[in-house]
Design a protein around this motif. Structure first.
Motif, short mmCIF file in Angstrom:
data_model
loop_
_atom_site.label_atom_id
_atom_site.label_comp_id
_atom_site.label_asym_id
_atom_site.label_seq_id
_atom_site.Cartn_x
_atom_site.Cartn_y
_atom_site.Cartn_z
N PHE A 19 0.85 -1.19 0.00
CA PHE A 19 0.00 0.00 0.00
C PHE A 19 0.89 1.24 0.00
O PHE A 19 1.80 1.36 0.83
CB PHE A 19 -0.91 0.01 1.23
CG PHE A 19 -1.99 -1.04 1.18
CD1 PHE A 19 -3.25 -0.73 0.67
CD2 PHE A 19 -1.75 -2.33 1.61
CE1 PHE A 19 -4.23 -1.70 0.61
CE2 PHE A 19 -2.73 -3.30 1.56
CZ PHE A 19 -3.98 -2.98 1.06
N VAL A 20 0.61 2.15 -0.94
CA VAL A 20 1.37 3.38 -1.07
C VAL A 20 0.40 4.56 -0.98
O VAL A 20 -0.60 4.60 -1.71
CB VAL A 20 2.13 3.43 -2.42
CG1 VAL A 20 2.95 4.71 -2.52
CG2 VAL A 20 3.03 2.21 -2.57
N LEU A 21 0.68 5.48 -0.08
CA LEU A 21 -0.14 6.69 0.07
C LEU A 21 0.56 7.84 -0.63
O LEU A 21 1.65 8.26 -0.22
CB LEU A 21 -0.36 7.02 1.55
CG LEU A 21 -1.19 8.28 1.82
CD1 LEU A 21 -2.62 8.10 1.32
CD2 LEU A 21 -1.19 8.61 3.31
N GLY A 22 -0.05 8.33 -1.72
CA GLY A 22 0.50 9.47 -2.45
C GLY A 22 -0.09 10.77 -1.98
O GLY A 22 -0.87 10.83 -1.02
N GLU A 23 0.27 11.83 -2.68
CA GLU A 23 -0.23 13.15 -2.32
C GLU A 23 -1.69 13.33 -2.70
O GLU A 23 -2.40 14.12 -2.08
CB GLU A 23 0.62 14.23 -3.00
CG GLU A 23 2.06 14.26 -2.53
CD GLU A 23 2.90 15.21 -3.36
OE1 GLU A 23 2.62 15.34 -4.56
OE2 GLU A 23 3.84 15.80 -2.81
N ARG A 24 -2.15 12.62 -3.73
CA ARG A 24 -3.53 12.75 -4.19
C ARG A 24 -4.19 11.41 -4.49
O ARG A 24 -5.37 11.38 -4.81
CB ARG A 24 -3.60 13.62 -5.45
CG ARG A 24 -3.46 15.11 -5.17
CD ARG A 24 -4.64 15.63 -4.37
NE ARG A 24 -4.52 17.05 -4.06
CZ ARG A 24 -5.37 17.73 -3.30
NH1 ARG A 24 -6.40 17.10 -2.77
NH2 ARG A 24 -5.20 19.01 -3.06
N ASN A 25 -3.44 10.31 -4.38
CA ASN A 25 -3.97 8.99 -4.72
C ASN A 25 -3.50 7.97 -3.69
O ASN A 25 -2.50 8.18 -2.99
CB ASN A 25 -3.53 8.56 -6.13
CG ASN A 25 -4.08 9.46 -7.21
OD1 ASN A 25 -5.23 9.31 -7.62
ND2 ASN A 25 -3.27 10.40 -7.66
N PHE A 26 -4.24 6.86 -3.64
CA PHE A 26 -3.96 5.77 -2.73
C PHE A 26 -3.87 4.50 -3.57
O PHE A 26 -4.81 4.14 -4.29
CB PHE A 26 -5.08 5.70 -1.69
CG PHE A 26 -5.11 4.42 -0.90
CD1 PHE A 26 -4.02 4.03 -0.15
CD2 PHE A 26 -6.23 3.61 -0.90
CE1 PHE A 26 -4.05 2.86 0.58
CE2 PHE A 26 -6.27 2.45 -0.18
CZ PHE A 26 -5.18 2.05 0.56
N PHE A 27 -2.69 3.81 -3.54
CA PHE A 27 -2.41 2.68 -4.41
C PHE A 27 -2.32 1.39 -3.59
O PHE A 27 -1.80 1.38 -2.48
CB PHE A 27 -1.08 2.88 -5.16
CG PHE A 27 -1.02 4.14 -5.98
CD1 PHE A 27 -1.41 4.14 -7.31
CD2 PHE A 27 -0.57 5.33 -5.41
CE1 PHE A 27 -1.34 5.30 -8.06
CE2 PHE A 27 -0.51 6.48 -6.15
CZ PHE A 27 -0.90 6.46 -7.48
N CYS A 28 -2.81 0.30 -4.20
CA CYS A 28 -2.60 -1.04 -3.67
C CYS A 28 -1.96 -1.87 -4.77
O CYS A 28 -2.52 -2.02 -5.86
CB CYS A 28 -3.93 -1.67 -3.23
SG CYS A 28 -3.76 -3.36 -2.63
N LEU A 29 -0.75 -2.40 -4.48
CA LEU A 29 0.03 -3.12 -5.48
C LEU A 29 0.17 -4.59 -5.09
O LEU A 29 0.14 -4.94 -3.91
CB LEU A 29 1.42 -2.49 -5.63
CG LEU A 29 1.49 -0.97 -5.76
CD1 LEU A 29 2.95 -0.53 -5.87
CD2 LEU A 29 0.69 -0.48 -6.94
#
Length: 887
Positions: A261-271
């Motif tokens: 799980f990566v928390l970006g500045e405007r998006n939230f990703f699950c890889l």
């Protein structure tokens, strides 16, 4: 905003003016107690380490003294705290504290207290590692698949990963292409480290690749190379996310699957483990921290995401399940088991607000009381309503919505223009042909009556006039203060401005008891610059292409008394002739009749007549006011110079069209230039060399075309700006002549100015032609309409650049026609005046049909043009003074 707030279970404020970040919070059974309850470990940048075990007597209680198990001053800033199996020979949990230049591992233990003193806790240093590089963050885990112990990996500020096998240092490796450190996490299932680089891409490095790479200590023997060299690593996989990452967490569903799980500045990703995107969620707000954890549903992940709007959102995969409001903006969030309460959410803000909360709602016990019903007396309500309306009407009549006297007395603004030029001219970077361009000093004085906030003075003059400074700020902290500022004005470019009037605008806020920030207000003061700033005495001219004659009802005044600063010593006998030479190059001649009450202004350019004509009328009015004459009036009886005006409109419109064509060509050449660059890049990257096929020659030629077109666009923009200034001067002159021709009132002239001069700047998106055409069409279909049928027509709400100016010129002609037939200008749509009276000026009747309208358009040249001399055709004896003027 959420309907629910986080239920406060326990909270406290840590220290005084201490700072915290996302690595400063940890939840674990750090003292290895038998009940398995988590403790809250918090470290601060001030070097304090605190361990809490909350035991509130009731929900919402603050921290008690016994809740703080331990508080230690470690002297160095605490960057991150973690709990794991960090000591060899035991599987007990220990506390790892990361400082900027040191890694310390402590053992936390508790001793049962005697009598009422309670339990006692202490920290014992097990070992420490002094770091040769400044640390940024760390992660831990069973690197290499070892069992029963945890290893620590520290990322330095210069991109080196340092691995520690508990009490001993293992190795260090540099990350390839490193610029700035990012978040770091360890995946036990794939045995790899995952981070986000400054290239805004997620990168994964296998631990085995790290371990088998050549160590920096074994390659060279010098100390400098021990610190600065190392084998560059090969990345396992990368994924470009296009933004910086705030944090990375890895959660395992089971032994066979895990997610990154990566928390970006405007998006939230699950890889996935291999870097493929499992899902992503676009966030509508700016996140501050997050925490993924396994959901009770099979195969799903719950995620807590906090944001800078004091909100905490709970997602199940990408579905929002709950939203709650927090009393602060958290920088770290954890979930643990405290005091036999599972699922407690622990949040920490950057200023030390530590809170334990849970989700849920409390039932509302409030019940609205029953309203007693009673019969309404409508007659009494009508009487009361009429009385109130009368009071409101009287107040509006007496002082308006705002008390004007009070608003004007808040701040007094006065402007004084120096009568003399500056001894040393302040003109810089001028583009005027003369050797010395003069400047004049303007002083603005502000005096306040009450306390004012955020006072800002902005000064504006018409281009090409330039100010040495146009923005000033003031603070009026006490009443009755006086502030004075000075600046200089000069002519910057070689053409004539459309006006000599400047405007000083002051915006400020007046604080009140109800509004401490103040009520915003604006006050302005206009000032007039001297004609001699842009004009010099010149030689009169006998002939000119454009002439206008102004009639007055008083005897002619000597031009030497009207324009004392423009009298030439060689022409003292010619008191009724005067020449003006503008710094931009134009020449204007002014003549006063000896026998009649007329003045003639003539020049080679139509727009150059405006400033001298306006200056003549203003100085005549001032002269007769000083003489005590109150019935002085000016008039214009010649034909309207519409043909000359239309030529300036066509020239301005032609420059706009040329600007559009040049920008289209520039866009096409830019696309072509990028396409050639891509092809050349592909040829250069090809492993097998191929001939360029003259692509380099084509690239060079396209580049030269782009530069030439850019220069042409810039030159056209300068010409367009200059043309717009000339058009504004001609428009001012036409409005002045219409007002004198039809004896319009000041309100009617103001309506004409609003219709003909709606823009301060002319752009390709919104130009003068379409804006003026829409305004004149509105006047023709409202106050100047002939019937209710015209008033019912709807105007197009979208303004686009027209194909040509024929429609605009036709509407201007119709406007003059209807004014000549007795139409009057007003803002109300139901005030169409009868148009039966014919005013002087030689205008024909209003067309009653489209055929007549076309005939008016065809005959407009005969009506308003074909007469370069804009007065009656009979010879005038007042022009005789020019006969004695030398060529």
């Amino acid at each position: 905003m959420s309907l629910f707030k986080a239920r406060d279970w326990w909270s406290t404020i840590l220290g005084d003016k201490e700072e915290f970040d996302q690595g400063c919070l940890c939840l674990a059974n750090v003292d290895n107690s038998g009940n398995g309850q988590d403790k809250i470990i918090v470290g601060s940048f001030m070097g304090y380490l605190r361990i809490f075990s909350p035991h509130p007597a009731k929900t919402g209680d603050g921290a008690q003294a016994e809740d703080l198990l331990l508080e230690v001053d470690l002297r160095d800033p605490v960057l991150q705290v973690e709990v794991g199996k960090f000591v060899s020979g035991t599987e007990m949990l220990h506390l790892a504290v990361l400082h900027s230049r040191k890694l310390c591992v402590y053992s936390v233990s508790g001793t049962l207290g005697n009598v009422e003193h309670g339990n006692q806790y202490q920290m014992k240093l097990m070992y420490e590692h002094n770091l040769q590089r400044t640390a940024c963050n760390m992660t831990y885990g069973s690197f290499g698949g070892i069992k029963g112990r945890d290893l620590i990996c520290i990322q330095s500020m210069d991109g080196m990963l340092m691995v520690f096998e508990q009490e001993s240092y293992a190795f260090g490796r540099f990350l390839p292409g490193f610029l700035l450190p990012g978040p770091l996490a360890y995946s036990s299932r794939t045995d790899s480290f995952i981070t986000v680089s400054s290239c805004r891409q997620v990168e994964s490095y296998k631990y085995q690749v790290l371990a088998f790479a050549t160590d920096a200590d074994k390659r060279q023997e010098t100390e400098q190379q021990k610190l600065g060299s190392g084998k560059r690593l090969v990345v396992d996989w990368t994924l470009n996310i296009g933004e910086q990452a705030l944090d990375i967490c890895i959660v395992s569903f089971n032994q066979s699957a895990s997610s990154v799980f990566v928390l970006g500045e405007r998006n939230f990703f699950c890889l996935k483990d291999n870097g493929q995107i499992r899902f992503m969620k676009k966030l509508d707000w700016s996140p501050s921290c997050f925490l993924p954890y396994c959901s009770v549903s099979e195969g799903t992940i719950n995620t807590l995401i906090a944001n800078h709007n004091n909100m905490l959102h709970i997602y199940q995969d990408v579905t929002l399940k709950w939203a709650t409001q927090l009393p602060h903006i958290p920088v770290a969030v954890r979930v643990g088991c405290l005091h036999d309460l599972k699922g407690v959410i622990v949040t920490l803000s950057d200023d030390g607000h530590l809170q334990c909360s849970y989700l849920g709602t409390d039932p509302s016990l409030f019940q609205a009381p029953n309203v007693e019903s009673r019969e309404l007396n409508y007659d009494e309500l009508d009487v009361e309503m009429k009385e109130l309306q009368k009071v409101i009407k009287d107040i509006n009549k007496s002082q308006g919505v705002w008390p004007m006297t009070e608003r004007e007395d808040d701040l007094n603004v006065s402007v004084v223009v120096s009568p003399n030029f500056d001894s040393v001219s302040q003109a810089t970077d001028v583009e005027v042909g003369t050797d010395l361009v003069p400047s004049v000093t303007v002083k603005v004085t502000l005096q306040n009556r009450v306390i004012l906030q955020k006072a800002k003075l902005s000064v504006y003059v018409q281009p090409p006039l330039e100010l040495t400074c146009d923005q000033f700020t003031f603070e009026f902290m006490t009443p009755d203060l006086t502030r004075t500022v000075s600046f200089s004005v000069y002519l910057k470019r070689s053409y004539t401005p459309s006006e000599l009037e400047g405007n000083a605008v002051v915006s400020y806020s007046r604080p009140t008891d109800r509004n401490p920030d103040g009520i915003p207000r604006v006050i302005q003061c206009k000032f007039r610059l001297p004609l001699k700033l842009i004009c010099l005495p010149g030689q009169p001219s006998k002939t000119a292409s454009h002439k206008i004659t102004i009639d007055t009802n008083k005897s002619p005044v000597s031009l030497l008394s009207l324009f004392p600063g423009f009298a030439s010593q060689s022409d003292d006998d010619q008191v009724n002739v005067m020449g003006f030479h503008f710094l931009g190059g134009a020449r204007v001649t002014l003549l006063a009749s000896k026998t009649s009450q007329r003045y003639r202004i003539q020049s080679e350019q139509f727009e150059d007549l405006w400033l001298i004509t306006n200056e003549l009328i203003l100085r005549l009015q001032e002269y007769f006011e000083k003489q005590g004459v109150k019935d002085f009036a000016c008039s214009f009886s010649g034909s309207m110079p519409l043909q000359e005006y239309f030529e300036l409109i066509d020239h301005h419109f032609e420059l706009r069209i040329n600007g559009e064509k040049l920008e289209e060509l520039l866009s096409e050449r830019a696309v072509q230039f990028r396409a050639i660059q891509r092809r050349l890049l592909a040829r250069f990257k090809d492993k097998t060399p191929a001939p360029l096929q003259h692509l380099d020659t084509l690239l060079d030629g396209t580049y030269k075309q782009v530069i030439a077109l850019a220069d042409a666009v810039e030159e056209n923009q300068g010409n367009l700006f200059q043309s717009f200034t000339r058009l504004k001067s001609a428009t001012h002159l036409v409005i002045l002549l219409i007002g004198l021709w039809q004896k319009l009132s000041a309100d009617q002239v103001a309506i004409l100015e609003a219709a003909f001069l709606p823009l301060q700047e002319d752009t390709q998106e919104l130009g003068w032609e379409e804006t003026v055409d829409a305004a004149i069409s509105h006047l023709l279909k409202t106050c100047l309409s002939k019937s209710s049928k015209e008033q019912a027509l709807n105007l197009n709400s979208q303004l686009n650049i027209p194909k040509d100016t024929s429609q605009l010129k036709k509407h201007i002609t119709l406007l003059c026609d209807r004014l000549a037939k007795g139409g009057r200008l007003c803002l109300s749509t139901d005030a169409a005046a009868p148009q039966t009276m014919v005013m002087p000026g030689g205008c024909t009747t209003i067309p009653e049909s489209d055929l007549e309208e076309r005939s008016v358009e065809q005959d407009s040249t005969e009506l308003f043009t074909n007469r370069r001399h804009l007065t009656a055709e009979t010879p005038r004896p007042e022009v005789s003074p020019l006969q004695g003027v030398s060529e």
